[in-house]
Design a protein around this motif. Structure first.
Motif, PDB file in Angstrom:
ATOM      1  N   PHE A   9       0.901  -1.199  -0.120  1.00 12.97           N
ATOM      2  CA  PHE A   9       0.043   0.062   0.031  1.00 12.97           C
ATOM      3  C   PHE A   9       0.747   1.203   0.057  1.00 12.97           C
ATOM      4  O   PHE A   9       1.853   1.437   0.640  1.00 12.97           O
ATOM      5  N   ASN A  10       0.574   2.260  -0.970  1.00 20.37           N
ATOM      6  CA  ASN A  10       1.453   3.392  -0.820  1.00 20.37           C
ATOM      7  C   ASN A  10       1.145   4.387   0.455  1.00 20.37           C
ATOM      8  O   ASN A  10       0.110   4.150   1.215  1.00 20.37           O
ATOM      9  N   GLY A  11       2.514   4.352   0.963  1.00 18.67           N
ATOM     10  CA  GLY A  11       2.483   5.282   2.463  1.00 18.67           C
ATOM     11  C   GLY A  11       2.391   4.311   3.672  1.00 18.67           C
ATOM     12  O   GLY A  11       1.871   4.638   4.731  1.00 18.67           O
ATOM     13  N   VAL A  12       2.524   2.815   3.399  1.00 19.42           N
ATOM     14  CA  VAL A  12       2.419   1.973   4.469  1.00 19.42           C
ATOM     15  C   VAL A  12       3.486   1.074   4.559  1.00 19.42           C
ATOM     16  O   VAL A  12       3.853   0.553   3.700  1.00 19.42           O
ATOM     17  N   SER A  13       4.167   1.168   5.672  1.00 16.00           N
ATOM     18  CA  SER A  13       5.345   0.109   5.925  1.00 16.00           C
ATOM     19  C   SER A  13       5.200  -1.130   6.053  1.00 16.00           C
ATOM     20  O   SER A  13       4.025  -1.792   6.354  1.00 16.00           O
ATOM     21  N   THR A  14       6.287  -1.831   5.805  1.00 14.52           N
ATOM     22  CA  THR A  14       5.895  -3.392   5.906  1.00 14.52           C
ATOM     23  C   THR A  14       5.780  -3.698   7.291  1.00 14.52           C
ATOM     24  O   THR A  14       4.998  -4.676   7.568  1.00 14.52           O
ATOM     25  N   ASP A  15       6.205  -2.882   8.153  1.00 11.42           N
ATOM     26  CA  ASP A  15       5.996  -3.193   9.413  1.00 11.42           C
ATOM     27  C   ASP A  15       4.659  -3.209   9.794  1.00 11.42           C
ATOM     28  O   ASP A  15       4.281  -3.973  10.780  1.00 11.42           O
ATOM     29  N   ALA A  16       4.095  -1.918   9.542  1.00 11.52           N
ATOM     30  CA  ALA A  16       2.621  -1.844   9.737  1.00 11.52           C
ATOM     31  C   ALA A  16       1.677  -3.067   9.243  1.00 11.52           C
ATOM     32  O   ALA A  16       0.879  -3.324  10.047  1.00 11.52           O
ATOM     33  N   ILE A  17       2.154  -3.549   8.109  1.00 13.78           N
ATOM     34  CA  ILE A  17       1.438  -4.817   7.590  1.00 13.78           C
ATOM     35  C   ILE A  17       1.773  -5.972   8.445  1.00 13.78           C
ATOM     36  O   ILE A  17       0.698  -6.392   8.946  1.00 13.78           O
ATOM     37  N   ARG A  18       2.882  -6.246   8.609  1.00 11.08           N
ATOM     38  CA  ARG A  18       3.248  -7.451   9.153  1.00 11.08           C
ATOM     39  C   ARG A  18       2.724  -7.394  10.794  1.00 11.08           C
ATOM     40  O   ARG A  18       2.090  -8.401  11.175  1.00 11.08           O
ATOM     41  N   LEU A  19       2.924  -6.250  11.453  1.00 15.18           N
ATOM     42  CA  LEU A  19       2.363  -6.424  12.804  1.00 15.18           C
ATOM     43  C   LEU A  19       0.957  -6.184  13.108  1.00 15.18           C
ATOM     44  O   LEU A  19       0.410  -6.864  14.097  1.00 15.18           O
ATOM     45  N   ARG A  20       0.033  -5.860  12.068  1.00 16.73           N
ATOM     46  CA  ARG A  20      -1.367  -6.072  12.193  1.00 16.73           C
ATOM     47  C   ARG A  20      -1.900  -7.391  11.536  1.00 16.73           C
ATOM     48  O   ARG A  20      -2.921  -7.919  12.031  1.00 16.73           O
ATOM     49  N   LEU A  21      -1.098  -7.954  10.852  1.00 16.50           N
ATOM     50  CA  LEU A  21      -1.511  -9.591  10.538  1.00 16.50           C
ATOM     51  C   LEU A  21      -1.008 -10.387  11.484  1.00 16.50           C
ATOM     52  O   LEU A  21      -1.545 -11.374  11.564  1.00 16.50           O
ATOM     53  N   LEU A  22       0.126 -10.189  12.012  1.00 15.93           N
ATOM     54  CA  LEU A  22       0.653 -11.326  13.070  1.00 15.93           C
ATOM     55  C   LEU A  22      -0.364 -12.098  13.849  1.00 15.93           C
ATOM     56  O   LEU A  22      -0.480 -13.283  13.855  1.00 15.93           O
ATOM     57  N   PRO A  23      -1.020 -11.249  14.577  1.00 20.13           N
ATOM     58  CA  PRO A  23      -2.127 -11.927  15.484  1.00 20.13           C
ATOM     59  C   PRO A  23      -2.903 -13.086  14.858  1.00 20.13           C
ATOM     60  O   PRO A  23      -3.235 -14.142  15.491  1.00 20.13           O
ATOM     61  N   PHE A  24      -3.331 -12.714  13.583  1.00 21.25           N
ATOM     62  CA  PHE A  24      -4.266 -13.679  12.916  1.00 21.25           C
ATOM     63  C   PHE A  24      -3.572 -14.843  12.412  1.00 21.25           C
ATOM     64  O   PHE A  24      -4.295 -15.813  12.292  1.00 21.25           O
ATOM     65  N   SER A  25      -2.231 -14.985  12.452  1.00 19.66           N
ATOM     66  CA  SER A  25      -1.405 -16.036  12.103  1.00 19.66           C
ATOM     67  C   SER A  25      -1.218 -16.972  13.185  1.00 19.66           C
ATOM     68  O   SER A  25      -0.532 -18.117  13.043  1.00 19.66           O
ATOM     69  N   LEU A  26      -1.694 -16.533  14.604  1.00 18.47           N
ATOM     70  CA  LEU A  26      -1.278 -17.471  15.648  1.00 18.47           C
ATOM     71  C   LEU A  26      -2.589 -17.893  16.443  1.00 18.47           C
ATOM     72  O   LEU A  26      -3.608 -17.207  16.170  1.00 18.47           O
ATOM     73  N   HIS A  27      -2.573 -19.001  16.953  1.00 14.81           N
ATOM     74  CA  HIS A  27      -3.576 -19.683  17.641  1.00 14.81           C
ATOM     75  C   HIS A  27      -3.001 -20.595  18.936  1.00 14.81           C
ATOM     76  O   HIS A  27      -1.838 -20.706  18.952  1.00 14.81           O
ATOM     77  N   GLY A  28      -3.780 -20.854  19.732  1.00 12.92           N
ATOM     78  CA  GLY A  28      -3.428 -21.694  20.667  1.00 12.92           C
ATOM     79  C   GLY A  28      -2.406 -21.027  21.782  1.00 12.92           C
ATOM     80  O   GLY A  28      -2.535 -20.054  22.196  1.00 12.92           O
ATOM     81  N   GLU A  29      -1.353 -21.998  22.199  1.00 16.04           N
ATOM     82  CA  GLU A  29      -0.305 -21.343  23.013  1.00 16.04           C
ATOM     83  C   GLU A  29       0.367 -20.349  22.362  1.00 16.04           C
ATOM     84  O   GLU A  29       0.730 -19.352  23.172  1.00 16.04           O
ATOM     85  N   ALA A  30       0.816 -20.093  21.289  1.00 19.68           N
ATOM     86  CA  ALA A  30       1.207 -18.995  20.664  1.00 19.68           C
ATOM     87  C   ALA A  30       0.585 -17.651  20.579  1.00 19.68           C
ATOM     88  O   ALA A  30       1.114 -16.613  20.791  1.00 19.68           O
ATOM     89  N   ALA A  31      -0.781 -17.659  20.394  1.00 21.04           N
ATOM     90  CA  ALA A  31      -1.659 -16.542  20.715  1.00 21.04           C
ATOM     91  C   ALA A  31      -1.567 -16.298  22.057  1.00 21.04           C
ATOM     92  O   ALA A  31      -1.384 -15.105  22.412  1.00 21.04           O
ATOM     93  N   GLU A  32      -1.467 -17.314  22.893  1.00 22.18           N
ATOM     94  CA  GLU A  32      -1.437 -16.781  24.329  1.00 22.18           C
ATOM     95  C   GLU A  32      -0.348 -16.259  24.914  1.00 22.18           C
ATOM     96  O   GLU A  32      -0.335 -15.266  25.558  1.00 22.18           O
ATOM     97  N   TRP A  33       0.990 -16.843  24.170  1.00 22.32           N
ATOM     98  CA  TRP A  33       2.149 -16.095  24.394  1.00 22.32           C
ATOM     99  C   TRP A  33       2.199 -14.688  23.987  1.00 22.32           C
ATOM    100  O   TRP A  33       2.556 -13.600  24.828  1.00 22.32           O
ATOM    101  N   LEU A  34       1.380 -14.412  22.978  1.00 19.08           N
ATOM    102  CA  LEU A  34       1.575 -12.997  22.203  1.00 19.08           C
ATOM    103  C   LEU A  34       0.792 -12.015  23.140  1.00 19.08           C
ATOM    104  O   LEU A  34       1.244 -10.977  23.712  1.00 19.08           O
ATOM    105  N   ARG A  35      -0.492 -12.521  23.769  1.00 18.10           N
ATOM    106  CA  ARG A  35      -1.322 -11.805  24.862  1.00 18.10           C
ATOM    107  C   ARG A  35      -0.612 -11.737  25.953  1.00 18.10           C
ATOM    108  O   ARG A  35      -0.839 -10.426  26.524  1.00 18.10           O
TER     109      ARG A  35
END
Length: 196
Positions: free
Chosen positions: A75-101
């Motif tokens: 996206f113009n004006g959107v950093s790769t960090d912004a995209i990755r950090l917004r999508l990361l929680p959707f890639s985790l479940h179970g123990e990994a999601a709990e670790w992030l929380r």
């Protein structure tokens, strides 16, 4: 004198609390007017690269797949960090999601393993602390080296490779971990300038 731990259950003592509410991820500000992650992208992440943290799952394969998908999103004006950090929680479940929380609120500020201005000493300490918090992680010494090395800034990788007289990956896991540990100990107080 009564010990504070006498009032807590084993479960309470083994759980890391955030000390408040809020996401562990500080999402970078997006200046673009029409930025939206479509539900189809989120679904693709959830169905193709979901990671739960079990010993049978490969965290490196998860990250490789996750980054492959993220790298196709621009996206113009959107950093790769912004995209990755917004999508990361959707890639985790179970123990990994709990670790992030369970990470402290706002503790993840960038995709790189080193926060802006963070020393190698601090990053290594943070990494070791995360491993201790989850003793059943099952990461071999080799995997620990890979995860740490791939997560740090390229300038730090260059320093580690120089300390290894060529490439950290050419050392045995035991020697590579010693190099990282020694460099981290010796670097206490150093700061790094992130190169874009």
């Amino acid at each position: 004198m009564e010990n504070e731990e006498d009032d807590l259950t084993v479960y309470d003592l083994t759980r890391q609390t955030t000390g408040g509410y809020g996401s562990s991820i500080t999402r970078p500000t997006v200046e673009a007017n029409n930025f939206e992650l479509k539900p189809s992208i989120i679904q693709m992440i959830q169905y193709q690269v979901r990671f739960g943290g079990s010993q049978t799952e490969d965290p490196n394969a998860h990250l490789e797949g996750f980054l492959s998908i993220c790298d196709t999103i621009k996206f113009n004006g959107v950093s790769t960090d912004a995209i990755r950090l917004r999508l990361l929680p959707f890639s985790l479940h179970g123990e990994a999601a709990e670790w992030l929380r369970d990470l402290p609120a706002g503790s993840i500020t960038t995709w790189n393993g080193l926060k802006d201005g963070e020393t190698l000493h601090t990053a290594w300490g943070r990494f070791r602390k995360m491993l201790r918090r989850c003793p059943q992680h099952g990461f071999s010494s080799s995997e620990q080296v890979q995860i740490f090395y791939n997560g740090v800034d390229p300038s730090v990788r260059s320093m580690l490779d120089a300390a290894a007289n060529g490439s950290l990956y050419r050392k045995t896991p035991r020697v590579a971990l010693e190099i990282i540990s020694n460099m981290a100990e010796n670097s206490a107080g150093w700061t790094y300038i992130k190169r874009e």
